[in-house]
Design a protein around this motif. Structure first.
Motif, PDB file in Angstrom:
ATOM      1  N   ILE A 228       6.201  -4.569 -10.480  1.00 20.52           N
ATOM      2  CA  ILE A 228       5.403  -5.454  -9.623  1.00 20.52           C
ATOM      3  C   ILE A 228       5.937  -6.891  -9.705  1.00 20.52           C
ATOM      4  O   ILE A 228       6.096  -7.562  -8.686  1.00 20.52           O
ATOM      5  CB  ILE A 228       3.906  -5.387 -10.014  1.00 20.52           C
TER       6      ILE A 228
ATOM      7  N   THR B 158      -0.091  -3.844  -3.889  1.00 15.50           N
ATOM      8  CA  THR B 158       0.804  -2.840  -4.463  1.00 15.50           C
ATOM      9  C   THR B 158       0.334  -1.457  -4.041  1.00 15.50           C
ATOM     10  O   THR B 158      -0.864  -1.164  -4.061  1.00 15.50           O
ATOM     11  CB  THR B 158       0.838  -2.983  -6.001  1.00 15.50           C
TER      12      THR B 158
ATOM     13  N   VAL C 117      -4.377  -3.475  -5.083  1.00 17.18           N
ATOM     14  CA  VAL C 117      -3.683  -2.194  -5.195  1.00 17.18           C
ATOM     15  C   VAL C 117      -4.349  -1.156  -4.309  1.00 17.18           C
ATOM     16  O   VAL C 117      -5.561  -1.189  -4.092  1.00 17.18           O
ATOM     17  CB  VAL C 117      -3.634  -1.745  -6.687  1.00 17.18           C
TER      18      VAL C 117
ATOM     19  N   GLY D  26       3.503  -7.014  -2.469  1.00 13.14           N
ATOM     20  CA  GLY D  26       3.158  -5.939  -3.380  1.00 13.14           C
ATOM     21  C   GLY D  26       4.364  -5.045  -3.617  1.00 13.14           C
ATOM     22  O   GLY D  26       5.367  -5.149  -2.914  1.00 13.14           O
ATOM     23  N   ALA D  27       4.254  -4.167  -4.584  1.00 17.71           N
ATOM     24  CA  ALA D  27       5.342  -3.234  -4.902  1.00 17.71           C
ATOM     25  C   ALA D  27       5.007  -1.841  -4.375  1.00 17.71           C
ATOM     26  O   ALA D  27       3.836  -1.474  -4.273  1.00 17.71           O
ATOM     27  CB  ALA D  27       5.557  -3.176  -6.412  1.00 17.71           C
TER      28      ALA D  27
END
Ligand code: FDM
Ligand code: MG
Length: 210
Positions: free
Chosen positions: A198, A95, A40, A9-10
């Motif tokens: 992402i 994320t 997320v 994930g970012a």
């Protein structure tokens, strides 16, 4: 080789002064990513739910006093205690959309007069954001959104100092957004940026501050 199972994930961080719209934009981004079936998670610092967060909350509510250097370190500790779960989430492809991070820590504490380089030290080594989205708003426009609340730091004079400190932390990689744009237009721009971040973060290692 399939990389999809390894895609991380970012770490997307939102920063900006009070009333810049960070919380609204974070929520909208999280909802939109969820609707697309993305993993997320929404985080915010300070995390007021932990023991350190409760001390911070009392300090912000002016219910307790603490020396400037001590409260600075407590804000940092409040982030460090979240690091294991943050790294785990990123590794699992989740994320993280984060409302304030170490940049708030440095901007707010150095706005009180603490040395900026000293302020950066406790957060050195934290997971580095893949993107910092800065919601930029002139103080006049922020004031028009209604009165600040009653917490410590929620005064015009202090917010002006914070904005000046944020400027010193900005690097060319920060995404500077005009926070006066209509909410949906701003969200559309943020969503496009986040989507690219992402995608780019998927196979990159997690960096470290600073
Ligand atoms: N704040 C936030 C700090 O002073 N240092 C920090 O490290 C962080 C994360 O706490 F005035 C300040 C910024 C703000 C206050 O934040 C509470 P929210 O976003 O209003 O809850
Ligand atoms: Mg606030």
């Amino acid at each position: 080789m399939s990389t999809s199972s390894l895609a991380r994930g970012a770490l997307i961080v939102f920063e900006g002064c009070d009333r810049s719209g960070k919380s609204t934009q974070c929520l909208m981004l999280v909802e939109r990513l969820k609707a697309l079936g993305k993993r997320v998670q929404h985080l915010r610092f300070p995390d007021r739910s932990t023991p350190t967060g409760q001390k911070i909350n009392a300090y912000l509510a002016n219910a307790s006093e603490m020396q400037d250097d001590k409260i600075h370190q407590l804000f940092s500790e409040n982030r460090w205690e979240a690091v294991p779960s943050m790294l785990e989430a990123l590794k699992n492809g989740t994320t993280l959309v984060v409302d304030r991070y170490a940049f708030s820590g440095v901007a707010f504490s150095s706005a009180k007069g603490l040395d900026l380089e000293w302020c950066k030290k406790p957060d050195a080594g934290l997971p580095a954001p893949d993107a910092v989205i800065y919601l930029d708003i002139p103080i006049e426009a922020a004031m028009k959104r209604g009165d600040f609340g009653n917490e410590r730091y929620e005064t015009r004079a202090f917010q002006e100092k914070v904005a000046a400190q944020y400027k010193k932390l900005q690097t060319p990689s920060w995404m500077m957004m005009d926070a006066r744009l209509p909410i949906d237009q701003l969200q559309a721009d943020i969503f496009n940026i986040a989507s690219k971040v992402i995608a780019d973060a998927q196979n990159a290692p997690v960096g470290k501050l600073w």
